[in-house]
Design a protein around this motif. Structure first.
Motif, PDB file in Angstrom:
ATOM      1  N   LYS A   3       0.837  -1.205   0.000  1.00  0.00           N
ATOM      2  CA  LYS A   3       0.000   0.000   0.000  1.00  0.00           C
ATOM      3  C   LYS A   3       0.873   1.258   0.000  1.00  0.00           C
ATOM      4  CE  LYS A   3      -3.688   2.336   2.377  1.00  0.00           C
ATOM      5  NZ  LYS A   3      -4.616   2.381   3.481  1.00  0.00           N
ATOM      6  N   PHE A   4       1.965   1.203   0.763  1.00  0.00           N
ATOM      7  CA  PHE A   4       2.900   2.328   0.820  1.00  0.00           C
ATOM      8  C   PHE A   4       3.475   2.613  -0.560  1.00  0.00           C
ATOM      9  CE2 PHE A   4       7.237   3.936   1.316  1.00  0.00           C
ATOM     10  CZ  PHE A   4       6.996   5.088   2.057  1.00  0.00           C
ATOM     11  N   LEU A   5       3.887   1.575  -1.273  1.00  0.00           N
ATOM     12  CA  LEU A   5       4.448   1.744  -2.615  1.00  0.00           C
ATOM     13  C   LEU A   5       3.407   2.279  -3.592  1.00  0.00           C
ATOM     14  CD1 LEU A   5       6.709  -1.424  -2.924  1.00  0.00           C
ATOM     15  CD2 LEU A   5       7.424   0.946  -2.591  1.00  0.00           C
ATOM     16  N   GLU A   6       2.154   1.816  -3.457  1.00  0.00           N
ATOM     17  CA  GLU A   6       1.090   2.331  -4.322  1.00  0.00           C
ATOM     18  C   GLU A   6       0.836   3.813  -4.048  1.00  0.00           C
ATOM     19  OE1 GLU A   6      -2.410  -0.082  -3.994  1.00  0.00           O
ATOM     20  OE2 GLU A   6      -1.347  -1.912  -4.578  1.00  0.00           O
ATOM     21  N   GLU A   7       0.836   4.189  -2.760  1.00  0.00           N
ATOM     22  CA  GLU A   7       0.652   5.606  -2.413  1.00  0.00           C
ATOM     23  C   GLU A   7       1.796   6.445  -2.963  1.00  0.00           C
ATOM     24  OE1 GLU A   7      -0.020   6.295   1.733  1.00  0.00           O
ATOM     25  OE2 GLU A   7      -1.552   4.737   1.840  1.00  0.00           O
ATOM     26  N   PHE A   8       3.031   5.912  -2.849  1.00  0.00           N
ATOM     27  CA  PHE A   8       4.179   6.645  -3.370  1.00  0.00           C
ATOM     28  C   PHE A   8       4.082   6.806  -4.879  1.00  0.00           C
ATOM     29  CE2 PHE A   8       8.445   6.732  -5.223  1.00  0.00           C
ATOM     30  CZ  PHE A   8       8.890   7.925  -4.678  1.00  0.00           C
ATOM     31  N   LYS A   9       3.669   5.747  -5.568  1.00  0.00           N
ATOM     32  CA  LYS A   9       3.519   5.811  -7.029  1.00  0.00           C
ATOM     33  C   LYS A   9       2.474   6.860  -7.400  1.00  0.00           C
ATOM     34  CE  LYS A   9       2.258   3.075 -11.065  1.00  0.00           C
ATOM     35  NZ  LYS A   9       1.736   1.797 -11.544  1.00  0.00           N
ATOM     36  N   THR A  10       1.353   6.877  -6.694  1.00  0.00           N
ATOM     37  CA  THR A  10       0.312   7.872  -6.945  1.00  0.00           C
ATOM     38  C   THR A  10       0.855   9.279  -6.724  1.00  0.00           C
ATOM     39  OG1 THR A  10      -1.375   6.295  -6.260  1.00  0.00           O
ATOM     40  CG2 THR A  10      -2.014   8.617  -6.309  1.00  0.00           C
ATOM     41  N   PHE A  11       1.604   9.459  -5.640  1.00  0.00           N
ATOM     42  CA  PHE A  11       2.190  10.764  -5.337  1.00  0.00           C
ATOM     43  C   PHE A  11       3.188  11.182  -6.399  1.00  0.00           C
ATOM     44  CE2 PHE A  11       5.910  12.912  -3.534  1.00  0.00           C
ATOM     45  CZ  PHE A  11       5.328  14.117  -3.151  1.00  0.00           C
ATOM     46  N   ALA A  12       4.067  10.274  -6.786  1.00  0.00           N
ATOM     47  CA  ALA A  12       5.130  10.599  -7.730  1.00  0.00           C
ATOM     48  C   ALA A  12       4.598  10.879  -9.128  1.00  0.00           C
ATOM     49  CB  ALA A  12       6.154   9.462  -7.775  1.00  0.00           C
ATOM     50  N   MET A  13       3.472  10.311  -9.475  1.00  0.00           N
ATOM     51  CA  MET A  13       2.936  10.488 -10.814  1.00  0.00           C
ATOM     52  C   MET A  13       1.953  11.651 -10.921  1.00  0.00           C
ATOM     53  SD  MET A  13       4.483   8.583 -12.686  1.00  0.00           S
ATOM     54  CE  MET A  13       5.658   7.294 -12.506  1.00  0.00           C
ATOM     55  N   ARG A  14       1.737  12.339  -9.816  1.00  0.00           N
ATOM     56  CA  ARG A  14       0.850  13.500  -9.882  1.00  0.00           C
ATOM     57  C   ARG A  14       1.496  14.565 -10.760  1.00  0.00           C
ATOM     58  NH1 ARG A  14      -0.122  15.027  -3.892  1.00  0.00           N
ATOM     59  NH2 ARG A  14      -1.781  16.376  -4.618  1.00  0.00           N
ATOM     60  N   GLY A  15       0.682  15.348 -11.393  1.00  0.00           N
ATOM     61  CA  GLY A  15       1.181  16.375 -12.302  1.00  0.00           C
ATOM     62  C   GLY A  15       2.092  17.375 -11.624  1.00  0.00           C
ATOM     63  N   ASN A  16       1.778  17.780 -10.412  1.00  0.00           N
ATOM     64  CA  ASN A  16       2.578  18.792  -9.742  1.00  0.00           C
ATOM     65  C   ASN A  16       3.994  18.306  -9.473  1.00  0.00           C
ATOM     66  OD1 ASN A  16       0.327  20.379  -9.736  1.00  0.00           O
ATOM     67  ND2 ASN A  16      -0.205  19.976  -7.609  1.00  0.00           N
ATOM     68  N   VAL A  17       4.148  17.055  -9.091  1.00  0.00           N
ATOM     69  CA  VAL A  17       5.471  16.524  -8.803  1.00  0.00           C
ATOM     70  C   VAL A  17       6.283  16.435 -10.087  1.00  0.00           C
ATOM     71  CG1 VAL A  17       6.726  14.509  -7.940  1.00  0.00           C
ATOM     72  CG2 VAL A  17       4.670  15.289  -6.769  1.00  0.00           C
ATOM     73  N   MET A  18       5.663  16.012 -11.160  1.00  0.00           N
ATOM     74  CA  MET A  18       6.377  15.925 -12.433  1.00  0.00           C
ATOM     75  C   MET A  18       6.764  17.319 -12.931  1.00  0.00           C
ATOM     76  SD  MET A  18       6.691  12.758 -12.778  1.00  0.00           S
ATOM     77  CE  MET A  18       7.317  12.584 -14.425  1.00  0.00           C
ATOM     78  N   ASP A  19       5.864  18.284 -12.782  1.00  0.00           N
ATOM     79  CA  ASP A  19       6.187  19.657 -13.170  1.00  0.00           C
ATOM     80  C   ASP A  19       7.358  20.182 -12.346  1.00  0.00           C
ATOM     81  OD1 ASP A  19       4.132  19.589 -14.977  1.00  0.00           O
ATOM     82  OD2 ASP A  19       2.725  20.713 -13.723  1.00  0.00           O
ATOM     83  N   LEU A  20       7.350  19.872 -11.062  1.00  0.00           N
ATOM     84  CA  LEU A  20       8.441  20.310 -10.197  1.00  0.00           C
ATOM     85  C   LEU A  20       9.758  19.676 -10.620  1.00  0.00           C
ATOM     86  CD1 LEU A  20       9.371  21.869  -7.713  1.00  0.00           C
ATOM     87  CD2 LEU A  20       8.779  19.868  -6.347  1.00  0.00           C
ATOM     88  N   ALA A  21       9.739  18.406 -10.953  1.00  0.00           N
ATOM     89  CA  ALA A  21      10.966  17.724 -11.388  1.00  0.00           C
ATOM     90  C   ALA A  21      11.514  18.359 -12.660  1.00  0.00           C
ATOM     91  CB  ALA A  21      10.688  16.242 -11.599  1.00  0.00           C
ATOM     92  N   VAL A  22      10.635  18.641 -13.606  1.00  0.00           N
ATOM     93  CA  VAL A  22      11.072  19.291 -14.847  1.00  0.00           C
ATOM     94  C   VAL A  22      11.635  20.672 -14.525  1.00  0.00           C
ATOM     95  CG1 VAL A  22      10.257  20.281 -17.024  1.00  0.00           C
ATOM     96  CG2 VAL A  22       9.526  17.997 -16.340  1.00  0.00           C
ATOM     97  N   GLY A  23      10.973  21.392 -13.618  1.00  0.00           N
ATOM     98  CA  GLY A  23      11.447  22.722 -13.230  1.00  0.00           C
ATOM     99  C   GLY A  23      12.832  22.685 -12.603  1.00  0.00           C
ATOM    100  N   VAL A  24      13.087  21.688 -11.770  1.00  0.00           N
ATOM    101  CA  VAL A  24      14.396  21.569 -11.129  1.00  0.00           C
ATOM    102  C   VAL A  24      15.475  21.274 -12.167  1.00  0.00           C
ATOM    103  CG1 VAL A  24      15.762  20.120  -9.571  1.00  0.00           C
ATOM    104  CG2 VAL A  24      13.518  20.926  -8.864  1.00  0.00           C
ATOM    105  N   ILE A  25      15.180  20.392 -13.112  1.00  0.00           N
ATOM    106  CA  ILE A  25      16.162  20.040 -14.141  1.00  0.00           C
ATOM    107  C   ILE A  25      16.452  21.248 -15.034  1.00  0.00           C
ATOM    108  CG2 ILE A  25      16.542  18.627 -16.202  1.00  0.00           C
ATOM    109  CD1 ILE A  25      14.909  16.422 -14.695  1.00  0.00           C
ATOM    110  N   VAL A  26      15.401  21.919 -15.478  1.00  0.00           N
ATOM    111  CA  VAL A  26      15.591  23.098 -16.326  1.00  0.00           C
ATOM    112  C   VAL A  26      16.284  24.198 -15.534  1.00  0.00           C
ATOM    113  CG1 VAL A  26      14.374  24.915 -17.590  1.00  0.00           C
ATOM    114  CG2 VAL A  26      13.698  22.543 -17.874  1.00  0.00           C
ATOM    115  N   GLY A  27      15.915  24.344 -14.257  1.00  0.00           N
ATOM    116  CA  GLY A  27      16.553  25.347 -13.413  1.00  0.00           C
ATOM    117  C   GLY A  27      18.033  25.090 -13.247  1.00  0.00           C
ATOM    118  N   GLY A  28      18.421  23.827 -13.118  1.00  0.00           N
ATOM    119  CA  GLY A  28      19.842  23.501 -13.013  1.00  0.00           C
ATOM    120  C   GLY A  28      20.597  23.883 -14.275  1.00  0.00           C
TER     121      GLY A  28
END
Length: 128
Positions: A3-28
């Motif tokens: 259940k923990f892994l499923e919750e983490f997968k749901t969290f990691a695949m949310r749009g906001n987290v992906m947008d943040l990851a792209v922002g960090v990479i582009v920011g670097g």
């Protein structure tokens, strides 16, 4: 654990987290461009007026210690220039997105003919 892994997968695949990851990479990547702008273009010009090739050369010797206050000045200037560039970019993006998100124009007021037809419709409904 599953259940923990499923919750983490749901969290990691949310749009906001992906947008943040792209922002960090582009920011670097953008950070290296801005650092080059500061170190290779702006600071040599400032160095002409200061009389030193770089602020990093500014230091005070106090006993056995060396206080390199020039590094601190350099870091503050780097931050201010980077913050200004990011501010200008955010302002430009906001200007573009606000133009796209402008509400549609209000429909025109009904004409006299439309008002009259609406009154006739309402009167016919009352008679039935």
């Amino acid at each position: 654990m599953k259940k923990f892994l499923e919750e983490f997968k749901t969290f990691a695949m949310r749009g906001n987290v992906m947008d943040l990851a792209v922002g960090v990479i582009v920011g670097g990547a953008f950070s290296s461009i801005t650092t080059s702008l500061i170190n290779d273009i702006i600071m040599p010009i400032v160095g002409i007026f200061v009389g030193e090739a770089s602020f990093a050369d500014l230091q005070i010797h106090a006993g056995g210690a060396v206080i390199t206050y020039g590094n601190f000045i350099q870091a503050v200037l780097n931050f201010l220039i980077l913050a200004f560039v990011v501010f200008c970019m955010v302002k430009a993006v906001n200007r573009i997105t606000h133009k796209k998100a402008a509400p549609p124009p209000a429909p025109p007021a009904p004409s006299a003919e439309e008002k009259l037809l609406a009154e006739i419709r309402d009167l016919l409904k009352e008679k039935q």
